[in-house]
Design a protein around this motif. Structure first.
Motif, PDB file in Angstrom:
ATOM      1  N   HIS A  92       0.804  -1.220   0.000  1.00 33.43           N
ATOM      2  CA  HIS A  92       0.000   0.000   0.000  1.00 33.43           C
ATOM      3  C   HIS A  92       0.841   1.276   0.000  1.00 33.43           C
ATOM      4  N   ASN A  93       2.134   1.151   0.217  1.00 32.20           N
ATOM      5  CA  ASN A  93       2.958   2.359   0.345  1.00 32.20           C
ATOM      6  C   ASN A  93       4.264   2.233  -0.427  1.00 32.20           C
ATOM      7  N   ALA A  94       4.160   1.723  -1.636  1.00 33.44           N
ATOM      8  CA  ALA A  94       5.367   1.528  -2.440  1.00 33.44           C
ATOM      9  C   ALA A  94       6.044   2.845  -2.772  1.00 33.44           C
ATOM     10  N   GLU A  95       5.275   3.913  -2.856  1.00 35.48           N
ATOM     11  CA  GLU A  95       5.832   5.205  -3.229  1.00 35.48           C
ATOM     12  C   GLU A  95       5.353   6.278  -2.257  1.00 35.48           C
ATOM     13  N   CYS A  96       6.285   7.076  -1.767  1.00 33.35           N
ATOM     14  CA  CYS A  96       5.958   8.248  -0.964  1.00 33.35           C
ATOM     15  C   CYS A  96       6.698   9.440  -1.553  1.00 33.35           C
TER      16      CYS A  96
ATOM     17  N   VAL B  93       4.074 -11.786  -6.353  1.00 38.70           N
ATOM     18  CA  VAL B  93       4.612 -11.673  -7.707  1.00 38.70           C
ATOM     19  C   VAL B  93       3.541 -11.554  -8.784  1.00 38.70           C
ATOM     20  N   MET B  94       2.277 -11.777  -8.471  1.00 45.08           N
ATOM     21  CA  MET B  94       1.262 -11.715  -9.527  1.00 45.08           C
ATOM     22  C   MET B  94       0.184 -10.694  -9.167  1.00 45.08           C
ATOM     23  N   TYR B  95      -0.998 -10.894  -9.720  1.00 38.98           N
ATOM     24  CA  TYR B  95      -2.114  -9.956  -9.695  1.00 38.98           C
ATOM     25  C   TYR B  95      -1.648  -8.511  -9.908  1.00 38.98           C
ATOM     26  N   ASN B  96      -0.693  -8.389 -10.841  1.00 36.82           N
ATOM     27  CA  ASN B  96      -0.219  -7.096 -11.351  1.00 36.82           C
ATOM     28  C   ASN B  96       0.377  -6.192 -10.278  1.00 36.82           C
ATOM     29  N   PHE B  97       0.823  -6.759  -9.167  1.00 37.64           N
ATOM     30  CA  PHE B  97       1.623  -5.988  -8.220  1.00 37.64           C
ATOM     31  C   PHE B  97       3.039  -5.920  -8.766  1.00 37.64           C
ATOM     32  N   ASP B  98       3.535  -4.721  -9.005  1.00 40.38           N
ATOM     33  CA  ASP B  98       4.839  -4.617  -9.666  1.00 40.38           C
ATOM     34  C   ASP B  98       5.741  -3.593  -8.992  1.00 40.38           C
ATOM     35  N   ALA B  99       5.526  -3.329  -7.711  1.00 39.65           N
ATOM     36  CA  ALA B  99       6.269  -2.261  -7.048  1.00 39.65           C
ATOM     37  C   ALA B  99       7.716  -2.628  -6.763  1.00 39.65           C
ATOM     38  N   LEU B 100       8.021  -3.916  -6.666  1.00 42.06           N
ATOM     39  CA  LEU B 100       9.341  -4.337  -6.203  1.00 42.06           C
ATOM     40  C   LEU B 100      10.021  -5.219  -7.247  1.00 42.06           C
ATOM     41  N   ASP B 101      11.321  -5.033  -7.367  1.00 43.08           N
ATOM     42  CA  ASP B 101      12.126  -5.862  -8.261  1.00 43.08           C
ATOM     43  C   ASP B 101      12.584  -7.082  -7.463  1.00 43.08           C
ATOM     44  N   TYR B 102      11.819  -8.150  -7.568  1.00 42.42           N
ATOM     45  CA  TYR B 102      12.088  -9.311  -6.729  1.00 42.42           C
ATOM     46  C   TYR B 102      13.371 -10.059  -7.115  1.00 42.42           C
TER      47      TYR B 102
ATOM     48  N   SER C 167       9.284 -16.657  -0.059  1.00 38.73           N
ATOM     49  CA  SER C 167       7.876 -17.021   0.091  1.00 38.73           C
ATOM     50  C   SER C 167       7.015 -16.047  -0.699  1.00 38.73           C
ATOM     51  N   ASN C 168       5.794 -16.454  -0.960  1.00 41.64           N
ATOM     52  CA  ASN C 168       4.918 -15.668  -1.822  1.00 41.64           C
ATOM     53  C   ASN C 168       3.473 -15.753  -1.359  1.00 41.64           C
ATOM     54  N   ASP C 169       2.725 -14.686  -1.632  1.00 42.84           N
ATOM     55  CA  ASP C 169       1.274 -14.683  -1.443  1.00 42.84           C
ATOM     56  C   ASP C 169       0.610 -14.751  -2.809  1.00 42.84           C
ATOM     57  N   HIS C 170      -0.448 -15.525  -2.919  1.00 44.80           N
ATOM     58  CA  HIS C 170      -1.142 -15.620  -4.204  1.00 44.80           C
ATOM     59  C   HIS C 170      -2.644 -15.745  -3.977  1.00 44.80           C
ATOM     60  N   TYR C 171      -3.387 -14.871  -4.629  1.00 44.78           N
ATOM     61  CA  TYR C 171      -4.845 -14.893  -4.535  1.00 44.78           C
ATOM     62  C   TYR C 171      -5.459 -14.919  -5.925  1.00 44.78           C
ATOM     63  N   LEU C 172      -6.541 -15.669  -6.072  1.00 38.99           N
ATOM     64  CA  LEU C 172      -7.231 -15.754  -7.354  1.00 38.99           C
ATOM     65  C   LEU C 172      -8.020 -14.479  -7.631  1.00 38.99           C
TER      66      LEU C 172
END
Length: 671
Positions: A155-159, A254-263, A274-279
């Protein structure tokens, strides 16, 4: 020191939030966890306000009792630093730590992750909390892993506050070796009179009246990822000092179009990925999303990983939150295991009765144990116990897809030839036919070691630096098969167009040259002389050594090559200058795979909707067969195989996959 997770077999559990419930409920929790086969839970993720009621004053009594209770009942703890949700007293004392959005609007506390990543006060408080936890629980027998923070950047990738601006300038000075002329050159600041004469003139890419400088914006995205990473490593380091043998993780998205971080930059900093994944409810074939996510996380980890969060049923944050159908909970979980997960966990253990996530599903739902979800959770626990020997086994891919966050960020900046081109959608369109064909896939960064692969696909690599481009073209030159998608190789690492014609960095290897781009309008298609059509993109390709495999038959580019093939060195390089329809793309990739001698996991043709995935262990292979279509299947396997979920030898050289079900087969080592 190598830090490993000391949980036997496949880890199974979820987020456990006992602070949300009266203490008399805890005994029921651990009893039911044992019934479900739970062997590890994540605790303390959002407990900062309870652990530190005022600055520097700690109350660990509740957490002490929770950890003791878990240990007494044989349940391990993934102990979190609760730094994703600072308490209200912190913001009252440090209002400057609140974030500011791109439009200059200051945000208030009262949710989670509402802090500025560059705030010195936040960093000091978070590290202090991590140190206190590390020192107190380093020797607690329940603690087997540190869970640093939670979903960094969600929620706070950019300030865009002044503190962030100062940190951004420090980051830039380090990157450009304190050479302002080098920054001006990299950013192309002669355009629109953006030249900087002093570092203090540089600000974040806040809202302006026109299009922002793409190189400025790209460096900002890199900075934001690094700034959050520095917070993660600061906490991890104090935990490692206190407990050198306990591994640390933080949950990626890594999915559902979250792209704030260069993993790719984050993964090496963790002991366990580890990863979170939701349909997504709008995805009619979410099993493909699960597969793609699992392959990407396994590639980031370089081997097995943990699924830290997913859902037993509906989530709570989409416009319509779909419940899962019969058998879907099991299929989803075991699909993650098939692609390398050595742990399966949910958000959360017990469904909340209050708060922002009260309508999110859980292992123990509001209805209690008299529910379909609970019965499925218990059954899954038994299945995971039966698969204990699978832990530690790896993937077997000969095909790799290039995935790069820099390229994704750059492609989706404003003022592209077509804003309809979206990185994730293009990559999935290429991944999907490979999934349907049962082909094992890894994901790689452009500069990765490619020696293990026969086929490398770069569906959407708009930005690539010289080293990455040289690595990919050398792969083809040495005998590999490289396939590049449209608009790849167009710009360098600073978003500067590579002059001399497109596709820039790959012109020589591909044997083509494009002088003008013709992106297609929404709904517009172009026909191909090989059959089928292309959408989204076209360009005026001229052959410069390559052969045309398919050409446009209509529109302004009638007769112009759309798909080409070029012998390069001892290998082959293909260019796909449009987005072919699904059938055409599948046929093309099938042809390319056959030429590259890339075989699917099973030689036999799989029934539609049946997924086949193989993990390779030290002494055996494990074949996962998952029926997403609901029709069941009979699949030929090795004669001396054993089906692990049923615990029975395979008879007659084939295994039955029940309708909507899963079979996992241990096979003797394939030659």
């Amino acid at each position: 020191m190598e830090r490993v997770l000391k949980v036997p077999g496949i880890a199974y559990g979820g987020d456990y939030n006992p602070e949300q419930w009266p203490e008399e409920v805890w005994a029921e929790d651990v009893r039911l966890m044992a019934e479900a086969g739970v062997n590890m839970v994540s605790v303390n993720i959002f407990s900062w306000a309870l652990l530190e009621p005022s600055e520097g004053v700690y109350d660990f009594s509740r957490l002490d009792r929770v950890l003791d209770l878990l240990y007494t009942h044989g349940i391990a703890a993934d102990l979190a630093t609760p730094t994703a949700a600072p308490p209200a007293w912190f913001f009252k004392a440090h209002p400057e730590a609140l974030p500011v959005d791109r439009d200059g609007r200051g945000l208030a506390y009262g949710s989670r992750q509402t802090f500025c990543p560059s705030s010195p006060a936040y960093r000091e408080a978070a590290v202090r909390m991590a140190r206190a936890l590390g020192e107190r629980y380093a020797e607690h027998p329940a603690v087997v892993m540190w869970h640093v923070h939670n979903e960094y950047g969600c929620h706070n990738a950019e300030c865009y506050c002044d503190t962030s601006a100062a940190s951004f300038r420090r980051w830039l000075r380090e990157k450009y070796a304190d050479d302002l002329a080098a920054l001006n050159d990299a950013w192309g600041t002669t355009f629109w009179s953006q030249w900087y004469y002093d570092w203090d003139e540089i600000i974040p890419p806040r809202a302006t009246g026109a299009v922002p400088n793409p190189a400025h914006r790209l460096d900002w995205r890199r900075f934001c990822s690094d700034e959050l990473l520095s917070l993660c490593t600061a906490e991890r380091e104090v935990l490692a000092e206190a407990a050198p043998a306990i591994p640390a993780t933080t949950n990626f998205m890594v999915m559902y179009n979250f792209d704030a971080l260069d993993y790719w930059r984050w993964a090496p900093e963790l002991d366990i990925v580890s990863n979170d994944h939701y349909l997504r409810s709008t995805d009619p074939e979410s099993e493909i999303d699960i597969a793609m996510s699992g392959d990407l996380v396994r590639s980031l980890a370089g081997g097995p990983w943990l699924l830290m969060e997913h859902s037993t049923g509906a989530v709570n944050w989409q416009p319509v939150n779909r419940a899962k159908g019969p058998g879907e909970l099991k299929r989803n979980a075991l699909a993650h295991v098939a692609r390398g997960a050595d742990g399966i966990a949910y958000f959360q253990w017990r469904a909340a009765k209050a708060g922002a996530e009260q309508w999110h599903s859980a292992m123990l739902p509001h209805a209690g144990t008299d529910s379909a979800i609970w019965r499925d959770v218990v059954a899954l626990g038994a299945d995971l116990k039966a698969l204990a020997e699978v832990r530690g086994s790896t993937g077997t891919a000969e095909t790799a897809i290039v995935w790069d966050w820099d390229a994704k960020w750059a492609l989706e900046l404003p003022s592209q030839p077509s804003e309809a081109v979206r990185f994730l959608e293009v990559v999935r369109s290429w991944y999907e036919p490979l999934w349907r064909a049962g082909v094992a896939v890894d994901f790689v960064r452009p500069d990765a070691d490619l020696s293990a692969y026969r086929l490398v696909l770069a569906p959407s690599l708009y930005l690539v630096d010289d080293a990455g481009a040289a690595n990919l073209t050398a792969f083809a030159e040495r005998g590999g098969t490289l396939v590049a998608g449209f608009h790849s190789g167009a710009v360098d690492q600073n978003c500067h167009v590579r002059l001399g014609g497109y596709p820039g960095a790959f012109r020589e290897a591909l044997g083509v040259r494009t002088d003008e781009l013709f992106p297609l309008l929404p709904g517009q298609e172009v026909s191909l002389d090989s059959g089928g059509s292309g959408a989204l993109w076209s360009e005026r390709v001229r052959l410069a050594g390559a052969q045309a495999v398919a050409s446009y038959t209509d529109g302004p580019l009638a007769g112009v090559p759309a798909i080409t093939r070029h012998g390069y060195g001892t290998g082959t390089a293909w260019y796909v200058a449009t987005l072919p329809d699904a059938g055409t793309l599948a046929a093309l990739l099938h042809r390319i795979r056959e030429e590259a001698d890339v075989r699917p996991v099973l030689d036999a043709v799989l029934p539609p909707g049946v997924e086949a995935v193989r993990r390779r262990g030290a002494e055996a292979d494990y074949l996962f067969l998952i029926d997403h279509a609901g029709a069941g299947a009979e699949i030929a396997v090795a004669a001396d195989a054993v089906e692990l979920l049923g615990g029975k030898p395979v008879l007659g050289g084939s295994v039955s996959v029940p309708p909507g079900g899963v079979a996992v087969v241990r096979e003797p080592r394939a030659v």
